[in-house]
Design a protein around this motif. Structure first.
Motif, short mmCIF file in Angstrom:
data_model
loop_
_atom_site.label_atom_id
_atom_site.label_comp_id
_atom_site.label_asym_id
_atom_site.label_seq_id
_atom_site.Cartn_x
_atom_site.Cartn_y
_atom_site.Cartn_z
N GLY A 43 43.42 49.38 42.64
CA GLY A 43 42.96 50.56 41.91
C GLY A 43 42.04 50.24 40.75
N GLY A 44 41.66 48.99 40.60
CA GLY A 44 40.68 48.62 39.58
C GLY A 44 41.22 48.72 38.17
N GLY A 45 40.28 48.75 37.19
CA GLY A 45 40.68 48.83 35.79
C GLY A 45 40.17 47.64 35.01
N LEU B 78 41.13 36.74 38.57
CA LEU B 78 39.97 36.47 39.42
C LEU B 78 38.85 37.43 39.02
CD1 LEU B 78 38.89 34.85 41.86
CD2 LEU B 78 39.90 36.57 43.35
N GLY B 79 38.08 37.02 37.97
CA GLY B 79 36.96 37.83 37.50
C GLY B 79 35.66 37.34 38.12
N PRO B 80 34.55 37.96 37.74
CA PRO B 80 33.24 37.58 38.30
C PRO B 80 32.92 36.09 38.09
CG PRO B 80 33.07 39.57 36.96
CD PRO B 80 34.47 39.09 36.81
N MET C 23 46.04 43.43 32.45
CA MET C 23 46.98 42.47 31.83
C MET C 23 48.22 43.20 31.31
SD MET C 23 46.05 39.40 32.25
CE MET C 23 47.10 38.52 31.12
N LYS C 24 48.01 44.40 30.83
CA LYS C 24 49.13 45.21 30.35
C LYS C 24 50.09 45.53 31.50
CE LYS C 24 48.71 48.30 26.45
NZ LYS C 24 47.89 49.44 26.03
N LYS C 25 49.46 45.89 32.63
CA LYS C 25 50.28 46.19 33.82
C LYS C 25 51.05 44.96 34.26
CE LYS C 25 47.44 49.68 36.12
NZ LYS C 25 46.57 49.82 37.28
N ALA C 26 50.36 43.81 34.24
CA ALA C 26 51.00 42.55 34.66
C ALA C 26 52.24 42.31 33.81
CB ALA C 26 50.01 41.40 34.52
N ASP C 27 52.08 42.52 32.52
CA ASP C 27 53.18 42.30 31.59
C ASP C 27 54.35 43.23 31.89
OD1 ASP C 27 53.50 40.49 29.51
OD2 ASP C 27 53.65 42.18 28.09
N PRO D 186 39.62 42.12 37.48
CA PRO D 186 38.94 43.06 36.58
C PRO D 186 37.81 43.81 37.31
CG PRO D 186 39.16 40.90 35.56
CD PRO D 186 39.56 40.74 36.98
N GLY D 187 37.69 45.10 37.00
CA GLY D 187 36.66 45.93 37.64
C GLY D 187 37.15 46.44 38.99
N GLU D 188 36.21 46.72 39.87
CA GLU D 188 36.55 47.18 41.22
C GLU D 188 37.22 46.04 41.99
OE1 GLU D 188 35.79 50.30 42.86
OE2 GLU D 188 35.73 50.80 40.70
N THR D 189 38.16 46.38 42.90
CA THR D 189 38.80 45.32 43.69
C THR D 189 37.79 44.71 44.65
OG1 THR D 189 40.83 46.61 43.63
CG2 THR D 189 40.77 44.76 45.16
N ASP D 190 37.59 43.40 44.56
CA ASP D 190 36.67 42.69 45.43
C ASP D 190 37.43 42.22 46.66
OD1 ASP D 190 33.82 40.97 44.92
OD2 ASP D 190 35.21 40.20 46.46
N ALA D 191 36.80 42.30 47.85
CA ALA D 191 37.46 41.87 49.08
C ALA D 191 37.94 40.42 48.96
CB ALA D 191 36.51 42.00 50.27
N ARG D 192 37.20 39.60 48.21
CA ARG D 192 37.60 38.19 48.07
C ARG D 192 38.96 38.05 47.38
NH1 ARG D 192 32.05 36.13 45.53
NH2 ARG D 192 32.08 38.33 44.92
N ALA D 193 39.29 39.00 46.55
CA ALA D 193 40.61 38.96 45.88
C ALA D 193 41.72 39.19 46.90
CB ALA D 193 40.68 40.01 44.78
N GLN D 194 41.46 40.13 47.80
CA GLN D 194 42.48 40.40 48.82
C GLN D 194 42.63 39.22 49.77
OE1 GLN D 194 41.55 44.78 49.94
NE2 GLN D 194 43.69 44.62 49.33
#
Ligand code: ATP
Ligand code: MG
Length: 423
Positions: free
Chosen positions: A361-363, A383-385, A369-373, A333-341
């Protein structure tokens, strides 16, 4: 400005349908290898003369279907309308054919300037098989057993095998004379093109798609009476081998093939489910072609399958399951964090082959979750804050039958996924 479109009869194969192609290609490749066929990769462009000399001057393909052009050197070239000529050319050029048995296959686009319609395109794809150095009929029967097994392997039903013999060049020549006499007697009913071809290539008239000519052709004499003992023995043995293997066929004495180079065995696999373009695979023996193209006399037999038609039939018969979605969709959620990558790459290290799509691309959480579905993913890994702060992730099942969600430490995620996905 007007957008540029694809050329008539030349199609894009979109991601939505490409899995059917991959299903077919993977099984074909596997089965070809298991029968001892080796792949050969050939150019899509050859000298025009190669096709004129092999397919025959007085054929639809050479007379009016080839894409022929002069290149910058002034050479006359053609986009290949079929693969056998190029395969034989390559075999002679590289010394693959003399005194040895070769089982070869190739795949790729072919080009014919025909009238586009369902199952008939200007760029289409074939898988071709060619066997050199065996006079048959054992290998003729093997080739047909291969195709029968292929249909079973890919789950196709209700394909009909028709076979015929065109005999030796000698018996074919006698038949030719008799056919010319027959068509001469019915000349008034023939279309102009048929009348023109009558003397040069009367066998082609049997294959005519012109209604009146086709009607006359239906009563034409067959080659059976002209068969010599050698041709008959070849054909009878082929039939006996097919019977012994339980391969069902019908003998269609009117079956001739569109190309000039066939002798002895010819065959087609036909479906009734695709309308007029029902032949999905066709081929035959062409013992004279290698010599005709400048090599030493070499017996040969081959076939070509039309992949568009096979794909259409697989779809029609609902033989291929839709592809699975990703194993994991990583929601950040939010901006893509380097830790997610970093987490995504760690998972890929630990679980080779894991099908993981990361949200780029964030969001918002909801949008992701809609995209995931929509991807059809099995799990969303979130992986949120909060999770970043505590070194955890939330694993949420996106399939009803598994339900629920749980929070796990990031360093336990690979083990959990391994257990869940049974990798
Ligand atoms: P047809 O009688 O349908 O024109 P053909 O005798 O010209 O076929 P071959 O040259 O034997 O066909 O090619 C082998 C296979 O390739 C055919 O059985 C068919 O499945 C496929 N094929 C041929 N031409 C086309 C085309 N224009 N578009 C799609 N597939 C084709
Ligand atoms: Mg054709």
């Amino acid at each position: 400005m007007k957008a540029i479109q694809s050329i008539r009869g030349m199609h894009d194969i979109l991601p939505e349908s490409v899995h059917v192609w991959q299903f077919l290609e993977a099984r074909l490749r596997m089965l070809l290898g298991s029968y001892g066929y080796r792949e050969i990769r050939l150019p899509a462009v050859e000298f025009t003369e190669l096709f004129a000399r092999s397919i025959g001057d007085v054929t639809d393909i050479v007379e009016k279907e080839m894409y022929t052009f002069e290149d910058r050197n002034g050479d006359r070239l053609s986009l290949r309308p079929e693969g056998t000529a190029g395969c034989v050319r390559a075999g002679i050029e590289h010394g693959l054919l003399h005194n040895q048995v070769q089982r070869l296959w190739y795949q790729g686009p072919m080009f014919r300037h025909e009238r586009p319609q369902k199952g008939r395109y200007r760029q289409f794809h074939q898988v071709g098989m060619e066997v050199f150095g065996v006079p048959g009929p054992d290998v003729d029967a093997e080739l047909l057993a291969f195709t029968a097994r292929l249909w079973k392997l890919i789950g196709l039903r209700d394909l009909r095998l028709e076979i015929n013999t065109l005999g030796t060049p000698g018996s074919r020549e006698r038949y030719r004379e008799r056919l010319i006499a027959y068509f001469e007697a019915h000349r008034d009913g023939l279309d102009a093109e048929a009348a023109r071809r009558l003397h040069e290539n009367p066998l082609r008239l049997l294959d005519s798609k012109h209604p009146e000519t086709a009607a006359i052709a239906r009563s034409a004499p067959t080659l059976l009476e002209d068969l010599d003992a050698e041709s008959r023995a070849h054909f009878d043995t082929l039939c006996a081998h097919l019977d012994a293997m339980g391969i069902v066929y019908t003998h269609n004495p009117r079956l001739v093939r569109g190309l000039d180079y066939y002798t002895h065995t010819v065959f087609e696999w036909i479906t009734e489910e695709l309308g007029a373009q029902g032949t999905v695979c066709a081929g035959g023996r062409y013992d004279g072609l290698v010599q005709q193209l400048g090599g030493r006399a070499t017996p040969a037999i081959g076939l070509a399958m039309g992949l568009e038609r096979l794909v259409a039939l697989l779809v029609e018969q609902d033989a291929v399951a839709p592809p699975d979605g990703p194993d994991v969709y990583l929601v950040v959620p939010g901006e893509t964090d380097a830790r997610a990558q970093v987490l995504a790459e760690q998972l890929r290290d630990e679980l080779p082959g894991l099908h993981l799509v990361m949200n780029c691309g964030g969001g918002s959480m909801k949008a992701q979750m809609k995209k995931a579905d929509r991807t059809g993913a099995r799990y969303a890994v979130i992986l949120g804050p909060d999770e970043m702060a505590t070194g955890t992730v939330v694993v949420k099942t996106l399939r009803d039958d598994e339900g629920g969600q749980l929070t796990v430490a990031q360093h336990d995620l690979a083990a959990l996924m391994h257990a869940r996905l049974k990798r």
